[in-house]
Motif scaffolding. Structure first.
Motif, mmCIF file in Angstrom:
data_model
loop_
_atom_site.group_PDB
_atom_site.id
_atom_site.type_symbol
_atom_site.label_atom_id
_atom_site.label_comp_id
_atom_site.label_asym_id
_atom_site.label_seq_id
_atom_site.Cartn_x
_atom_site.Cartn_y
_atom_site.Cartn_z
ATOM 1 N N ILE A 1 -8.028 -6.007 13.130
ATOM 2 C CA ILE A 1 -7.181 -5.184 12.780
ATOM 3 C C ILE A 1 -6.661 -4.334 10.859
ATOM 4 O O ILE A 1 -6.682 -3.482 10.650
ATOM 5 N N LYS A 2 -6.169 -6.057 10.355
ATOM 6 C CA LYS A 2 -6.604 -6.225 9.144
ATOM 7 C C LYS A 2 -7.541 -6.422 8.484
ATOM 8 O O LYS A 2 -8.775 -6.905 8.081
ATOM 9 N N SER A 3 -8.104 -4.948 8.373
ATOM 10 C CA SER A 3 -9.944 -4.244 8.263
ATOM 11 C C SER A 3 -9.921 -4.776 6.709
ATOM 12 O O SER A 3 -9.285 -4.470 6.171
ATOM 13 N N GLU A 4 -11.671 -4.461 6.208
ATOM 14 C CA GLU A 4 -11.172 -5.321 4.865
ATOM 15 C C GLU A 4 -11.258 -4.293 4.560
ATOM 16 O O GLU A 4 -11.067 -4.120 3.111
ATOM 17 N N ARG B 1 1.993 -12.184 -1.316
ATOM 18 C CA ARG B 1 3.785 -12.301 -1.843
ATOM 19 C C ARG B 1 3.934 -10.982 -1.162
ATOM 20 O O ARG B 1 4.684 -10.203 -0.425
ATOM 21 N N VAL B 2 3.503 -10.040 -2.263
ATOM 22 C CA VAL B 2 3.730 -8.589 -2.783
ATOM 23 C C VAL B 2 3.395 -7.864 -1.169
ATOM 24 O O VAL B 2 4.422 -6.828 -0.922
ATOM 25 N N THR B 3 2.495 -7.891 -0.664
ATOM 26 C CA THR B 3 1.722 -7.147 0.077
ATOM 27 C C THR B 3 2.322 -7.404 1.525
ATOM 28 O O THR B 3 2.307 -6.909 2.503
ATOM 29 N N SER B 4 2.375 -9.028 1.597
ATOM 30 C CA SER B 4 2.808 -9.178 2.688
ATOM 31 C C SER B 4 4.969 -8.881 3.405
ATOM 32 O O SER B 4 4.658 -7.731 4.508
ATOM 33 N N ARG B 5 5.487 -8.466 2.121
ATOM 34 C CA ARG B 5 6.599 -7.181 2.042
ATOM 35 C C ARG B 5 5.833 -6.633 3.041
ATOM 36 O O ARG B 5 7.034 -5.807 3.603
ATOM 37 N N GLN C 1 3.708 -5.310 4.327
ATOM 38 C CA GLN C 1 2.910 -5.460 5.543
ATOM 39 C C GLN C 1 3.995 -5.569 6.522
ATOM 40 O O GLN C 1 4.125 -4.819 7.568
ATOM 41 N N GLY C 2 4.606 -5.991 6.583
ATOM 42 C CA GLY C 2 6.118 -6.616 7.055
ATOM 43 C C GLY C 2 6.972 -5.319 7.524
ATOM 44 O O GLY C 2 7.785 -5.815 8.347
ATOM 45 N N LEU C 3 7.219 -4.778 7.064
ATOM 46 C CA LEU C 3 8.067 -3.480 6.873
ATOM 47 C C LEU C 3 7.286 -2.525 7.667
ATOM 48 O O LEU C 3 7.880 -2.192 8.436
ATOM 49 N N ARG D 1 11.543 7.118 -4.636
ATOM 50 C CA ARG D 1 10.877 7.195 -6.299
ATOM 51 C C ARG D 1 10.442 5.286 -5.534
ATOM 52 O O ARG D 1 10.155 4.389 -6.741
ATOM 53 N N ASP D 2 11.802 4.440 -5.589
ATOM 54 C CA ASP D 2 12.701 2.913 -5.595
ATOM 55 C C ASP D 2 11.594 2.276 -4.774
ATOM 56 O O ASP D 2 11.840 1.105 -4.957
ATOM 57 N N ASN D 3 11.147 2.384 -4.469
ATOM 58 C CA ASN D 3 10.812 1.995 -2.822
ATOM 59 C C ASN D 3 9.053 1.702 -3.009
ATOM 60 O O ASN D 3 8.553 2.402 -2.638
ATOM 61 N N GLU D 4 9.489 0.293 -3.742
ATOM 62 C CA GLU D 4 7.700 -0.213 -3.692
ATOM 63 C C GLU D 4 6.809 -0.454 -2.268
ATOM 64 O O GLU D 4 5.595 -0.461 -3.104
ATOM 65 N N ASP D 5 7.455 -0.965 -1.537
ATOM 66 C CA ASP D 5 6.723 -1.254 -0.675
ATOM 67 C C ASP D 5 5.824 0.123 0.451
ATOM 68 O O ASP D 5 4.734 0.132 0.479
#
Length: 272
Positions: A193-196, A222-226, A228-230, A24-28
């Motif tokens: 691969i990081k497709s449209e 910033r938010v999406t890179s975090r 994607q990093g996961l 529930r609290d995992n925004e990524d």
């Protein structure tokens, strides 16, 4: 016309059994699952493009129409059901409509390779990416229902890869496509691969999830890179490299010589 036989059904996903405390609290995880649900739910667009692209190939068209499209759409339904159950406050329908309107304008037949064989090689790359995505999501989570769901989807994507690969081999021989052209098509799709579609999906999820930050590119990155990093930290590097190399049909000694170093390079690029 009877409905297609599917390897699993939505009834196999016990939404009431979800351990909410684990997700529930995992925004990524929310961003990754919701954007994936958008892309899968819009898969009928590119399926129809592929069906048209392979006009005259009744066998491949029938599989795309009667099996692949239905399985991809089921992925979308299952993922959206999971997202709605865990995050009911998110207006999935409104966000998906925004995605679909934008994605529909860019998902055209012009995006496909002119050669059928090369398009099938490119499809192998796409299926490699999706199989790796769901394998990584499966490793990321310890929530049992999500592990079941991502394992189902990953298995479907690996099977889809095998089907595209079989047809690729037929067209490779028929069109006499050399290894260099195949390599270029594979590399081109790897670079995309990081497709449209996934980028559009993530943006619409982000804007609806954080309306005060909508249009703020720096915060979006910033938010999406975090998130994607996961995923990258859990990328199945060995599986990914094996699947990407297969269409090149390299001699065994060369394949074996490349596989290990490429796996290590992939791990260094994505896992550190």
């Amino acid at each position: 016309m009877s409905s297609p036989s599917l390897p699993w059904s939505l009834e196999n996903i016990d939404l009431d059994g979800i351990d909410l405390a684990r997700v529930r609290d995992n925004e990524d995880l929310f961003l990754l699952l919701c954007s994936a649900s958008f892309v899968e739910s819009g898969s009928d667009l590119y399926t129809h493009n592929l069906i048209d692209h392979f006009a005259g190939d009744d066998e491949l068209q029938a599989w795309l129409r009667d099996h692949w499209e239905h399985e991809e759409m089921q992925h979308g339904r299952a993922l959206s059901a999971y997202v709605r159950h865990v995050w009911p406050e998110f207006d999935w329908e409104a966000a998906f409509k925004g995605f679909f309107d934008e994605y529909g304008a860019v998902c055209t037949a012009d995006e496909l390779e002119s050669s059928r064989g090369l398009e099938l090689a490119a499809r192998c790359v796409v299926e490699t990416g999706t199989a790796s995505l769901y394998r990584a999501l499966n490793d990321v989570t310890d929530e049992p229902v999500l592990k079941t769901l991502t394992n189902f989807i990953k298995s479907d994507e690996v099977r889809h890869y095998k089907h595209f690969y079989q047809h690729f081999r037929v067209y490779r021989d028929r069109e006499r496509i050399g290894r260099y052209r195949i390599f270029r098509a594979v590399l081109k799709r790897v670079n995309e691969i990081k497709s449209e579609d996934s980028d559009i999906a993530m943006r619409h999820v982000f804007d609806r999830r954080y309306p005060a930050l909508a249009g703020n590119l720096a915060e979006f990155r910033r938010v999406t890179s975090r998130a994607q990093g996961l995923l990258k930290r859990h990328l199945p590097a060995e599986m990914t490299v094996k699947m990407l190399l297969k269409p090149l049909d390299l001699p065994a000694r060369l394949h074996n010589a490349l596989e290990k170093p490429l796996t290590k390079i992939t791990e260094r690029l994505f896992l550190h």
